[in-house]
Design an enzyme around this catalytic site. Sequence first.
Site, short mmCIF file in Angstrom:
data_model
loop_
_atom_site.label_atom_id
_atom_site.label_comp_id
_atom_site.label_asym_id
_atom_site.label_seq_id
_atom_site.Cartn_x
_atom_site.Cartn_y
_atom_site.Cartn_z
N THR A 59 47.95 33.87 43.45
CA THR A 59 46.59 34.55 43.45
C THR A 59 45.78 33.65 44.41
O THR A 59 45.35 32.35 44.10
CB THR A 59 46.14 34.53 41.96
OG1 THR A 59 47.05 35.14 40.89
CG2 THR A 59 44.79 35.07 41.93
N LYS A 134 43.21 41.59 41.78
CA LYS A 134 43.61 40.31 40.87
C LYS A 134 42.33 39.74 40.42
O LYS A 134 42.22 39.26 39.36
CB LYS A 134 44.66 39.62 41.32
CG LYS A 134 44.75 38.67 40.68
CD LYS A 134 45.74 38.71 39.45
CE LYS A 134 45.96 37.68 38.50
NZ LYS A 134 47.24 36.59 39.04
N LYS A 202 39.55 28.63 38.39
CA LYS A 202 39.74 28.88 39.97
C LYS A 202 39.31 30.39 40.26
O LYS A 202 39.00 30.71 41.30
CB LYS A 202 41.13 28.31 40.34
CG LYS A 202 41.34 28.67 41.83
CD LYS A 202 42.14 29.88 42.24
CE LYS A 202 43.64 29.81 41.39
NZ LYS A 202 44.41 30.90 41.78
#
Length: 255
Positions: A59, A134, A202
């Site tokens: 990701t 995502k 994050k």
Amino acid sequence: MYSLAGNRLSHAGSEVLGTHGSRGPCEACNPVCELQAALGPGGVVDGLKPGKSYVDMSTVDEATSQEIAAAVTAKGGRFLEAPVSGSKKPAIDGQLIILAAGDEGLFKECEGAFSVMGKRSLFLGSVGAGSRMKLVVNMVMGSMMGAFAEGMALADKAGLQQPDLLEVLGLGAMANPMFALKGPSLTQRQYPPAFPLKHQQKDLRLALALGDSVNQPLPVAAAANEAFKQAKAKGHGDADFAAVYEAIQIEPPNQ
């Protein structure tokens, strides 16, 4: 998590290679790590030969995926980004959702492997679309968890029973697997990691940067990001992302 998905492939008879040609899984935790693993000295692209393919399931932000894709295609290879939606239990059960973008021919060749790891794989278009999807999904998830944690805390402080709140939520339009799964973690203030809080924060940070790039205000996600940052500052970065509950707690949990 990617090690669990890799284990499913191994058990299905596939060979799993990590970066640098080593056998075993490798997960890049952020764009800097990912670029180093892919493009650094001795990285994956260094050893890539024409006609070979690179499937990236980490990701990261769109720019990172595009930079790696450009390097792969410059070496005569094919590139597919394929981040996943799902955490530890879906990875174990082969119930991940694969969000792929890039070379559509490579996607079709990978569908057999994806079917072992996940319950659904989607091809979303050109490189970057998988990363964007995502980040949007994880932004929604982090924002939901932040609101859920506040609701559980408010119920407790207002003299209500948290299990009663969980039951009410489970019976109404807001019923969802995440609340049912994470509710007990909040009531017990125990957070065995399925998706580490530092990774959720994050992804919120990257989603906010994406919002800035397209001039889309994200005030709810920004507030959630601050709560996750506070929980991380309290030492909960390696705990499950449900530990955002600790960002709004004054007293430490009972040991």
